[in-house]
Scaffold this motif. Structure first.
Motif, PDB file in Angstrom:
ATOM      1  N   UNK A 299     -19.604 -14.384 -85.774  1.00 23.78           N
ATOM      2  CA  UNK A 299     -18.068 -14.067 -86.103  1.00 23.78           C
ATOM      3  C   UNK A 299     -17.257 -13.939 -84.711  1.00 23.78           C
ATOM      4  N   UNK A 300     -15.883 -14.216 -85.036  1.00 17.41           N
ATOM      5  CA  UNK A 300     -15.133 -14.187 -83.767  1.00 17.41           C
ATOM      6  C   UNK A 300     -13.794 -13.469 -83.793  1.00 17.41           C
ATOM      7  N   UNK A 301     -13.371 -12.633 -83.022  1.00 18.82           N
ATOM      8  CA  UNK A 301     -12.190 -11.788 -82.940  1.00 18.82           C
ATOM      9  C   UNK A 301     -11.261 -12.198 -81.561  1.00 18.82           C
TER      10      UNK A 301
ATOM     11  N   UNK B 148     -20.751 -10.344 -83.123  1.00 17.73           N
ATOM     12  CA  UNK B 148     -19.441 -10.764 -83.337  1.00 17.73           C
ATOM     13  C   UNK B 148     -18.783 -10.946 -81.709  1.00 17.73           C
TER      14      UNK B 148
ATOM     15  N   UNK C  71     -11.054 -18.179 -90.188  1.00 18.67           N
ATOM     16  CA  UNK C  71     -12.016 -17.185 -90.109  1.00 18.67           C
ATOM     17  C   UNK C  71     -11.896 -16.299 -88.868  1.00 18.67           C
ATOM     18  N   UNK C  72     -11.075 -16.425 -87.927  1.00 19.12           N
ATOM     19  CA  UNK C  72     -10.663 -15.698 -86.609  1.00 19.12           C
ATOM     20  C   UNK C  72      -9.646 -15.001 -86.749  1.00 19.12           C
ATOM     21  N   UNK C  73      -9.562 -13.785 -86.897  1.00 20.20           N
ATOM     22  CA  UNK C  73      -8.497 -12.613 -86.894  1.00 20.20           C
ATOM     23  C   UNK C  73      -8.065 -12.746 -85.310  1.00 20.20           C
TER      24      UNK C  73
ATOM     25  N   UNK D 232     -15.706 -11.525 -78.924  1.00 19.94           N
ATOM     26  CA  UNK D 232     -14.286 -11.077 -78.820  1.00 19.94           C
ATOM     27  C   UNK D 232     -13.813 -11.776 -77.509  1.00 19.94           C
TER      28      UNK D 232
ATOM     29  N   UNK E 264     -17.337  -6.920 -90.504  1.00 25.29           N
ATOM     30  CA  UNK E 264     -16.364  -6.890 -89.320  1.00 25.29           C
ATOM     31  C   UNK E 264     -15.199  -6.296 -89.674  1.00 25.29           C
TER      32      UNK E 264
END
Ligand SMILES: C[S@@+](CC[C@H](N)C(=O)[O-])C[C@H]1O[C@@H](n2cnc3c(N)ncnc32)[C@H](O)[C@@H]1O
Lengths: 122, 210
Positions: free
Chosen positions: B99-101, B75, A111-113, B77, A5
């Motif tokens: 995953x996360x943004x 990912x 863990x989350x930007x 978002x 990522x």
């Protein structure tokens, strides 16, 4: 956040010309096992910025990736394991991503930007 | 995994606890989400072993469906931290990696062509006109390298096609099927208990790629 990522995120602040790669500030790193998928790693190798991955994994405390790599190395299981580890198993759990141009920090929590911009940065 | 099984797993996920009206937070139901990802995988091979992004992932239903169908890296978002927290708990509950943004899709900055497939249920643009097209534009022009799956109101079909092909440089834009979308009565201005609207499931292929 995995380094795969990290390999695609860039700083999006208005006026920043070169927002990639983001620097990493480590608070906490965690590791989670991922089964080896050689085909996937081969595809990724062709697309990712390998140099950025090497630097990022060093920052995260993993220095086993060779500095230079070429496609022929993908035949080696040893190299694939290292690539798998760096790309998918290492997670930045706490810390920050830092814009290479402005030094602005994007916090990473659990863990989350958080890449949200302030009003004057859009 | 069978379609029914996928739908069942998605049906068990936690959804928005306090939906925020300004972000158009309504969940993509298990019926639609399972069909969307099942089709992407079984008709087009766009999910397993791929890198998948879920734009406006909310509580994560679409991205988690991709993970369940064997996507290697997913990912999600979203602009809203509360939803992302629920999504992360949902991933833990299903024991899959996602995953996360947290970001605003409209000003996402991006490097390279790593994402193969995007799945999304963008805001339909009922609160802020054009919100759905903003998502589509970033998906097609910036991020996806192979395909984009998205839901849009059937009433906007011609507009979506034109925008995708002309403004977003899509190589192709195809309606795969029409589905019924239950927007639950989350908000006061919805008079009926549920508003059932027709939506199209689209598949777009971005330019210059396969
Ligand atoms: C229709 S919902 C999709 C729900 C999701 N697929 C699910 O099943 O939970 C739209 C989502 O987009 C998010 N959103 C709205 N505007 C956004 C923006 N500008 N950038 C990123 N996310 C946004 C909302 O927070 C919401 O979660």
């Amino acid at each position: 956040m995995r380094l795969l990522t990290h390999n695609m995120l860039a700083s999006n602040i208005k006026g920043v010309a070169n927002g990639f790669p983001l620097k990493i500030e480590v608070g906490q790193v965690v590791e989670k096992h991922v089964d080896l998928n050689p085909e996937f790693l081969k595809n990724m190798f062709a697309k990712l910025d390998y140099k950025v991955l090497v630097e990022a994994s060093k920052t995260m405390g993993y220095a086993d990736l060779p500095e230079q790599a070429e496609p022929s190395m993908l035949e080696s299981e040893d190299f694939l394991r290292k690539l798998n580890h760096a790309l998918l198993e290492l997670h930045l759990e706490e810390g920050a991503l830092v814009c290479p141009e402005t030094g602005r920090k994007f916090p990473v929590n659990k863990g989350i930007p958080n890449m949200l911009l302030h009003e004057d940065e859009v | 995994m069978k379609l029914k099984q996928l739908e069942g797993l998605l049906g068990s996920l936690e959804q928005f606890s306090n939906p925020k009206i300004e972000f158009e937070q309504y969940p993509t139901g298990p019926h639609i989400a399972s069909r969307m990802l099942y089709t992407a995988e079984n008709s087009f091979g766009d999910v397993s072993d791929k890198v998948v992004a879920d734009f406006g992932c909310g509580c994560g239903t679409l991205g988690l469906a991709a993970a369940l169908l064997g996507a290697e890296h997913v990912v999600g978002f979203d602009i809203d931290a509360d939803s992302l927290e629920i999504a992360r708990d949902n991933a833990d509950e299903l024991e899959v990696d996602m995953e996360f943004v947290q970001c605003d899709i409209r000003n996402l900055s991006w490097n390279g062509q790593i994402i193969n497939t995007i799945v999304m249920n963008p805001p339909f643009g009922t609160r802020r006109k054009g919100a759905d097209m903003d998502f589509l534009s970033v998906a097609l022009k910036v991020v996806a390298s192979e395909s984009v799956y998205s839901l849009h109101k059937t009433t906007t079909r011609d507009h979506v096609r034109r925008t995708a092909l002309r403004d977003c440089n899509a190589r192709s834009a195809e309606v795969i099927c029409e589905l019924r979308y239950d927007v639950p009565q989350l908000y006061k201005f919805h008079k009926k208990k549920e508003v059932d609207i027709a939506v199209d499931l689209w598949r777009f292929v971005p330019q210059g790629k396969q």
